[in-house]
Write an enzyme that holds these catalytic residues in place. Structure first.
Site, short mmCIF file in Angstrom:
data_model
loop_
_atom_site.label_atom_id
_atom_site.label_comp_id
_atom_site.label_asym_id
_atom_site.label_seq_id
_atom_site.Cartn_x
_atom_site.Cartn_y
_atom_site.Cartn_z
N HIS A 1 0.86 -1.18 0.00
CA HIS A 1 0.00 0.00 0.00
C HIS A 1 0.89 1.23 0.00
CE1 HIS A 1 -3.13 2.83 0.69
NE2 HIS A 1 -2.74 3.12 1.92
N ASP B 1 1.32 5.04 0.16
CA ASP B 1 1.01 6.45 0.41
C ASP B 1 2.15 7.28 -0.18
OD1 ASP B 1 -1.31 5.97 2.24
OD2 ASP B 1 0.25 4.97 3.40
N ASP C 1 -7.90 2.07 2.09
CA ASP C 1 -7.70 2.81 3.33
C ASP C 1 -8.39 4.16 3.32
OD1 ASP C 1 -6.80 3.20 5.89
OD2 ASP C 1 -4.79 3.83 5.32
N HIS D 1 -5.42 10.13 0.69
CA HIS D 1 -6.01 10.33 2.01
C HIS D 1 -5.06 10.94 3.02
CE1 HIS D 1 -4.93 6.00 1.51
NE2 HIS D 1 -4.23 6.23 2.58
#
Length: 919
Positions: free
Chosen positions: A13, A15, A125, A351
């Site tokens: 994942h 970010d 997420d 996010h």
């Protein structure tokens, strides 16, 4: 004989920016991708890698390593590297409806250009999930959603509560949008790291799999079990092949497969699990204790949210509509420039970025991206407006004295407002001349300028009520297409006028003219009742605003007789939480401005608009005590902190402007807060007194109905929630709607159903898994916050108040021009449309064709009718989708109009193919 299959999906994942800056994270990404390419080359049993459902990681990687482009493309085409469908993994609630749609459209098109994409609605997420997600992804041909938050799995031995639409017996379920679109939904019940770091050593592997299999089986609806081999920025597990061989040896009754989402979903569908539950609408963790919803990211770093709304609005509601209008005349559409601006903006929508929950370096870089996107949008808007204005026939005005200007409405709905525009009365170019001497000469000539000698006429030659205010000589310059820059001094005035009934995709033309050249028959006695009738009172034909000594105000709606008292009180509380979650100190009483004397004065008063200024010099605690630093250093969970605010105070100056226009049932609110203290939250309170069980909130492509009282499981003393453009409350007869510009958090308090809108929140740490100081998250300094309080009958939908609320952030566009002929009339509407309870979303040209795409959505639960009438000749009109696919052709109904039924909560896109193609 095997009884179950363990599907291991290798992923990381990613970010882009969070606890490290973007570039530092990118260096880790480069290493991951290099390791991945090497592993694919050396390990033929390492079959695929899920690249987190977002395309942008490839852009980030290939910008550093462009020589890998062909290798990456080959891996995607072979199905080894699985990308898309999103461009970035966004926070769904903190970006606009269109931003969610463009993220999907841009991601799909970019992925296709590199070899293909996974048809999976991937939301690993997101801090809550939008209710329209199933409809959105379904319009892109995606029938499966995978997500991590918002739904509570209860396991095999628990019964689903009656009427509970936000829990599921299984980690697999169906998810249904308000329009009825249903997709298969897969929840990461044990998170997206439930198969990370699989041991190779047999004894460790035995214990590992005994725990992991049992946890997955607790919620799985079939023997097809999903394990995610990775986590946040997880390095590649290079020995995954060997780890799975070990697992197979020690557990022969389980099939361990290096799988992929497509393979897992196919196996799950083949297993045909029975009795899957149906969840509906928004997934905001409503059926939890409320402590880990992460909803207060909506009020973290409010300045980020404000810039985001400004950027989105400029692109969606100004640049694109103006560019479409201009393209009908020029045949040119700035498709590539707009795509660049959109992609620059979307890079701020992950996010951890838009939520304001990263380290300070991240959010500094975001502000630069916002500025870049805005500058491109503004340049396109100015050029488009100028192009259109040059095509407008203004020859009806006096050629020797008139100063024409075109007022554009790009909000999509017919609109009336008081606007102020700055105009040049005369320009003096000073190229090759001393500018200072030219300035002084110019200034002397205009010393006797009297604004009362000027009036504004509309295109019919009738006087329009306006107020002209001198500004004086101002520097400016032209950048001609065929000459060097041309600097000048311009004598400028501000023109305040009431723009009435301007079409949603059109304009009206006006002219500033000296009275001396206008006949008496044109000049008229304008009805100019006073807006300020008593001290600290403003009123028009619709509302009366009375300001109390403490700065709070009362609004009387003269139309329905409803009187709202105690509006506009400020509330301040301590905040010892973090960027993710608000936490008020134990047993602390909120501070308010109720009863606090304010300085009140009238600062603007014309026949069109009145503005009162209210000043509070408020002594507030300077911050939290030293215990908070110790609790942060030692990672005491925010829920259990004992820190309190200090007794020492410092003055926080708050200047509020309340404004009332000549017409309309609303009051404008502009708060200037000079924040000098830390660890606190400031909100404005609106005591409604309306009896209601729910509020209506602008969400993504829907007006969501949310209960005021939280569910029985809720334990958090705060019940703050997300909003986009507005929140509204109604008792069925009367209602109040509060529109905003980038204020994404509200809460309804039990006392008189008071709506609290968060204006500012300051905290000192990121939170989550480590200790990350964020001094800039204290949001010290000057902030300007804007709202509009709209009174109406019925509710926000039945009264159409939602239209005004959506228009609030949209700026008017005004372009001064000259007297000239043209191909366009002085008043024009490029595209007419009508339909009850339909909200405008977008108008643009296609990404892969020249067709005009027009999008609305039904804000009601009833089927309505959409009627579209182009002002130009259309070769074909057809139904389309979020991803601009051509659907069924629409037939002409009458006089060049096309009619279509739009179902409840439906997102409806119409494609219009003009007969003239673009260059």
């Amino acid at each position: 004989m095997t009884t179950k299959t363990a599907h291991i999906v290798a992923h990381s994942h990613w970010d882009r920016e969070w606890y490290l800056s973007f570039e530092k994270h990118r260096m880790l990404l480069v290493q991951l991708m290099e390791d991945l390419i090497e592993t694919f080359e050396n390990d033929p049993e390492f079959t695929n890698f899920h690249l987190d459902g977002q395309f942008i990681v490839l852009e980030d990687y290939l910008e550093i390593m462009p020589h890998r482009s062909n290798q990456v493309r080959k891996l995607i085409e072979e199905g080894k590297l699985i990308v898309g469908p999103w461009y970035i993994l966004q926070d769904e609630f903190l970006v606009s409806s269109e931003a969610n749609a463009r993220n999907l459209l841009i991601g799909i098109q970019a992925s296709e250009q590199m070899g293909g994409y996974a048809k999976i609605g991937y939301f690993p997420d997101s801090f809550g999930n939008m209710g329209q997600a199933p409809q959105l992804i379904s319009q892109a041909g995606i029938e499966v959603a995978v997500y991590g938050r918002g739904v509570k799995p209860v396991g095999f031995n628990n019964e689903i509560q009656s009427g509970n639409e936000h829990t599921s017996k299984y980690s697999e379920m169906y998810w249904e949008s308000p329009d009825g679109t249903r997709v298969l939904a897969i929840l990461f019940a044990n998170w997206y790291n439930n198969g990370m770091e699989i041991p190779v050593e047999p004894e460790k592997a035995k214990a590992y799999w005994a725990e992991k299999l049992a946890a997955a089986e607790e919620f799985a609806s079939s023997s097809e079990l999903l394990f995610m081999n990775g986590c946040d920025h997880q390095p590649l597990q290079k020995d995954l092949t060997q780890a799975l061989k070990t697992a197979t040896e020690i557990m022969p009754d389980v099939t361990f497969r290096h799988s992929s989402f497509p393979e897992y979903i196919q196996a799950l569908q083949k297993a045909k699990p029975q009795s899957l539950d149906v969840i509906r609408g928004e997934l905001r963790s409503q059926w939890t204790d409320g402590w880990i919803t992460l909803v207060n990211t909506a009020s973290a770093r409010v300045y980020i949210k404000q810039q985001n709304v400004k950027s989105q609005t400029l692109l969606e509601k100004v640049a694109e509509p103006l560019a479409v209008m201009a393209s009908l005349s020029t045949g040119i559409y700035p498709r590539h420039e707009l795509l660049y601006a959109w992609k620059t903006l979307l890079k701020n929508h992950p996010h951890d970025s838009i939520c304001g929950c990263s380290v300070d370096e991240v959010h500094r870089e975001m502000m630069t991206r916002f500025a870049k996107s805005q500058e491109v949008a503004e340049a396109i808007s100015v050029q488009s407006a100028r192009t259109i204005a040059e095509s407008v026939d203004t020859s009806g005005f006096d050629a020797d004295s008139a100063l024409p200007f075109v007022v554009f409405n790009t909000s999509g709905h017919r609109r009336s407002n008081v606007i102020v525009t700055r105009m040049d009365v005369e320009r003096r170019y000073f190229d090759h001349q001393p500018p200072h001497e030219k300035y002084q000469e110019f200034k002397r000539e205009y010393e006797t300028f009297d604004s009362n000698d000027w009036v504004v006429l509309n295109a019919e030659g009738k006087q329009v009520e306006a107020v002209i205010t001198p500004v004086g000589p101002t520097f400016g310059y032209d950048l001609p297409d065929d000459r060097f820059r041309q600097p000048y001094w311009a004598y400028q005035v501000d023109v305040e006028l009431h723009a009435q009934n301007i079409p949603g995709f059109g304009y009206h033309t006006f002219a500033l003219m000296p009275q001396s050249v206008i006949g008496e028959s044109v000049l008229s006695e304008l009805n100019t009742p006073e807006l300020v009738t008593e001290q600290q009172v403003m009123e028009n034909d619709y509302v009366r605003i009375e300001i109390a000594g403490d700065g709070s105000f009362t609004m009387l709606d003269k139309v329905n007789g409803r009187n709202y008292t105690g509006l506009g009180i400020y509330e301040d509380t301590g905040d010892i939480g973090n960027e993710y979650m608000y936490r008020q100190p134990d047993q602390e009483a909120p501070l308010t401005t109720q009863g606090l004397p304010a300085q009140i004065k009238l600062v603007h008063h014309t026949s069109l608009k009145a503005v009162y200024e209210i000043v509070h010099n408020w002594e507030l605690p300077v911050g939290a005590d030293e215990l908070l630093d110790e609790e942060i250093r030692s990672m005491v969970p925010f829920r259990y902190r004992k820190s309190r605010r200090l007794d020492e105070t410092r003055e926080v100056s708050i200047r509020t402007e309340l404004s009332l226009e000549k017409t309309g049932r609303s009051v404008g609110i502009k708060s200037y807060i000079n924040n000098t203290v830390q660890d606190h939250r400031i909100r404005m309170l609106f005591q409604t007194g309306l009896e209601a069980s729910h509020v209506t909130v602008d969400s993504i492509y829907e007006l969501a109905q949310r209960p005021i009282q939280p569910e029985a499981e809720w334990r958090n003393p705060s019940n703050a929630q997300h909003q986009n453009a507005f929140v509204s409350i109604s008792n069925g007869r009367e209602g109040l709607t509060i529109a905003n510009k980038g204020l994404n958090e509200y809460e309804v308090l039990a006392n008189q159903n008071t709506i609290a809108v968060s204006l500012l929140r300051g905290v000192r740490e990121l939170g989550d898994w480590g200790v990350f100081a964020t001094p800039e998250a204290q949001c010290l300094g000057q902030h300007i916050l804007e709202m509009e309080l709209i009174s109406h009958d019925l509710d926000v939908i039945q009264s159409d108040a939602y239209v005004q609320a959506y228009q609030f952030p949209v700026p008017w566009t005004v372009q001064q021009t000259s007297v000239h002929g043209g191909t366009l009339p002085a008043t024009h509407e490029f595209l007419q449309w009508e339909g009850d309870h339909l909200a405008f979303s977008a108008i643009k040209r296609g990404e892969s064709n020249d067709d005009m795409l027009f999008r609305v959505f039904n804000v009601s639960s009833e089927t309505t009718s959409l009627k579209v009438t182009p002002s130009f000749e259309a070769k074909e009109v057809y139904e389309s989708t979020i991803v601009e696919e051509q659907g069924e052709t629409m037939k002409v109904a009458d006089e060049g109009s096309y009619v279509l039924n739009v179902g409840p909560a439906k997102i409806q896109t119409i494609g219009i193919q003009p007969t003239t193609r673009l260059i």
